[in-house]
Design a protein around this motif. Structure first.
Motif, PDB file in Angstrom:
ATOM      1  N   ALA A  56      18.840  39.973  18.680  1.00 22.03           N
ATOM      2  CA  ALA A  56      19.991  40.001  19.582  1.00 22.03           C
ATOM      3  C   ALA A  56      21.101  40.878  19.010  1.00 22.03           C
ATOM      4  N   ASP A  57      21.313  40.770  17.700  1.00 27.11           N
ATOM      5  CA  ASP A  57      22.322  41.630  17.063  1.00 27.11           C
ATOM      6  C   ASP A  57      21.993  43.101  17.291  1.00 27.11           C
ATOM      7  N   PHE A 106      20.172  44.474  19.788  1.00 26.40           N
ATOM      8  CA  PHE A 106      20.378  44.891  21.173  1.00 26.40           C
ATOM      9  C   PHE A 106      21.864  45.019  21.504  1.00 26.40           C
ATOM     10  N   TRP A 107      22.664  44.100  21.016  1.00 21.69           N
ATOM     11  CA  TRP A 107      24.098  44.205  21.279  1.00 21.69           C
ATOM     12  C   TRP A 107      24.699  45.409  20.572  1.00 21.69           C
ATOM     13  N   SER A 108      24.220  45.681  19.362  1.00 22.50           N
ATOM     14  CA  SER A 108      24.696  46.881  18.674  1.00 22.50           C
ATOM     15  C   SER A 108      24.366  48.127  19.483  1.00 22.50           C
ATOM     16  N   TYR A 109      23.133  48.160  19.986  1.00 20.29           N
ATOM     17  CA  TYR A 109      22.777  49.309  20.817  1.00 20.29           C
ATOM     18  C   TYR A 109      23.681  49.396  22.039  1.00 20.29           C
ATOM     19  N   HIS A 110      23.952  48.260  22.610  1.00 18.27           N
ATOM     20  CA  HIS A 110      24.829  48.210  23.794  1.00 18.27           C
ATOM     21  C   HIS A 110      26.202  48.812  23.485  1.00 18.27           C
ATOM     22  N   PHE A 111      26.777  48.446  22.351  1.00 15.97           N
ATOM     23  CA  PHE A 111      28.088  48.997  21.982  1.00 15.97           C
ATOM     24  C   PHE A 111      27.992  50.510  21.766  1.00 15.97           C
ATOM     25  N   LEU A 112      26.934  50.914  21.096  1.00 12.90           N
ATOM     26  CA  LEU A 112      26.728  52.343  20.885  1.00 12.90           C
ATOM     27  C   LEU A 112      26.604  53.081  22.217  1.00 12.90           C
ATOM     28  N   SER A 113      25.857  52.499  23.122  1.00 11.14           N
ATOM     29  CA  SER A 113      25.672  53.114  24.434  1.00 11.14           C
ATOM     30  C   SER A 113      27.016  53.282  25.145  1.00 11.14           C
ATOM     31  N   GLY A 114      27.856  52.262  25.056  1.00  9.56           N
ATOM     32  CA  GLY A 114      29.174  52.359  25.683  1.00  9.56           C
ATOM     33  C   GLY A 114      30.018  53.457  25.069  1.00  9.56           C
ATOM     34  N   ALA A 115      29.989  53.543  23.748  1.00 10.20           N
ATOM     35  CA  ALA A 115      30.782  54.567  23.061  1.00 10.20           C
ATOM     36  C   ALA A 115      30.304  55.966  23.430  1.00 10.20           C
TER      37      ALA A 115
END
Lengths: 216, 216
Positions: free
Chosen positions: B156-157, B159-168
């Motif tokens: 989960a960490d 996937f959420w990290s990827y999510h933040f990266l994707s947003g940036a």
DNA sequence: GACTTAATTCAACGTTCGATGAATAGATAC
DNA sequence: GTATCTATTCATCGAACGTTGAATTAAGTC
């Protein structure tokens, strides 16, 4: 019916907010909004004077409350550290957690608005102008606090770090469901508690990675 | 005129890409697109069969090339480390740098498309579906590589990290100009070299901050 | 109960939308 | 040189758009 005017206004704003958030400004017709609000089309032009002004009213309605909550959180962090500087995690948390908490505690009230802000922030047409208009004072205050907490950090590094943080936060409050697809259901885009537990830590580490080399 | 068909198709796609990127799907009319493309309205329906299909064609046209460039970069990183694991910075760089480089080297060709993708990624209506459709295979490959490079990291960490990266990354390629306003001209939203020099370092540190505690 | 004013309804305006079918022109095939 | 097929133009369809002015209703004033 005299005093229902305010109620009608809010019903129109609610309907407009949800539709604008899902389909964008041009993707929604005034007739759709008023149909959802259960009122005559002409009332939209009586209470607001054009479709565009209605859009602005939707944005403005919750922006102030959002800014107040974030400012309060930032003040609270500062008061907790009268003699030393707060950590990056605390400062960033004051910037992000109020939004995530509002979404977690009253999703029906905030989901559409947050999604709308997310779309606007990523729009070339409106991102620069509208975000600046509604949120710049708070963001400048926030960056000022960071500047004090990480003295010596290169200014450009700091602005770019904020930019990355803004993107991460924005995509989070958009709640597009993509994380659900990508993780095959392990993670949920709408799980704001999960986002809250990670976002400030992620971003603080990013800030530090860029600022550390040039600070001190 | 027989062989100008391809040229016409591309002129339509170019015009549609730029207009869709600036104003969204519903904010643009087929007549505006064809006027910009210098062709008759009916040609849009001859070459593509509807406005929506034209929109999909715009998205599809460059998606494949984008995925190829990123996949090549990822392979290159892996080949550079036949015996050990590449660093997070290298892997993330393979994910982000191709986009930033394309924008830096051929901005006129890529700016509109990137901005369009950014808007779609943050749209509740299309973000989940379209991004999944066009980019999921690459992203899964990318996450797989990260998983090997940071063994023991909580799923989960990650996937959420990827999510933040994707947003940036998404907000960066949107180039909304907000960073210019916010920094009073010190930083430029369109300065992809500046973004490239910082993004992977920022995101890698974020990944580590979330994964470190549970890994090993 | 007449008067005023705010809130709401109704009917319609001119324009523009996405889309289509018939007619035309240009290149190729035989 | 006529037939064929693709690419393009032209005129137009019905529907829906944002917006408006006039009429109607409900509530507060005196």
């Amino acid at each position: 019916m005299r005093n229902n005017a305010e109620g009608t206004r809010n019903r129109i704003l609610d309907a407009a907010e949800e539709l604008f958030a899902n389909r964008g400004f041009e993707g929604v017709t005034v007739r759709q909004i008023m149909s959802k609000a259960g009122a005559d089309v002409a009332l939209a032009y009586y209470h607001f004077k054009s479709k565009r002004d209605l859009f602005d009213a939707v944005l403005l309605r919750r922006a102030e409350l959002m800014n107040e909550k974030r400012l309060a959180a930032l003040r609270q962090v500062e008061e907790r550290h009268p003699d030393d500087e707060p950590s990056l995690e605390e400062i960033i948390g004051a910037f992000t957690d109020p939004l995530l908490d509002m979404l977690a505690e009253a999703p029906d009230e905030w989901r559409s608005y947050m999604a709308l802000v997310a779309q606007i922030n990523n729009s070339p047409e409106w991102g620069g102008e509208l975000m600046t208009k509604y949120f710049d004072p708070l963001v400048r205050r926030f960056i000022e606090t960071i500047r004090r907490a990480v003295p010596g950090c290169d200014e450009a590094d700091m602005f770019w770090s904020y930019h990355f943080l803004s993107g991460a936060l924005t995509l989070t409050i958009a709640e597009t469901g993509r994380l659900n697809n990508l993780s095959d259901g392990l993670c949920d885009s709408a799980d704001m508690a999960a986002a809250r537990a990670r976002m400030a830590r992620f971003a603080a580490a990013g800030f530090r990675a860029l600022c550390a080399e040039n600070s001190r």
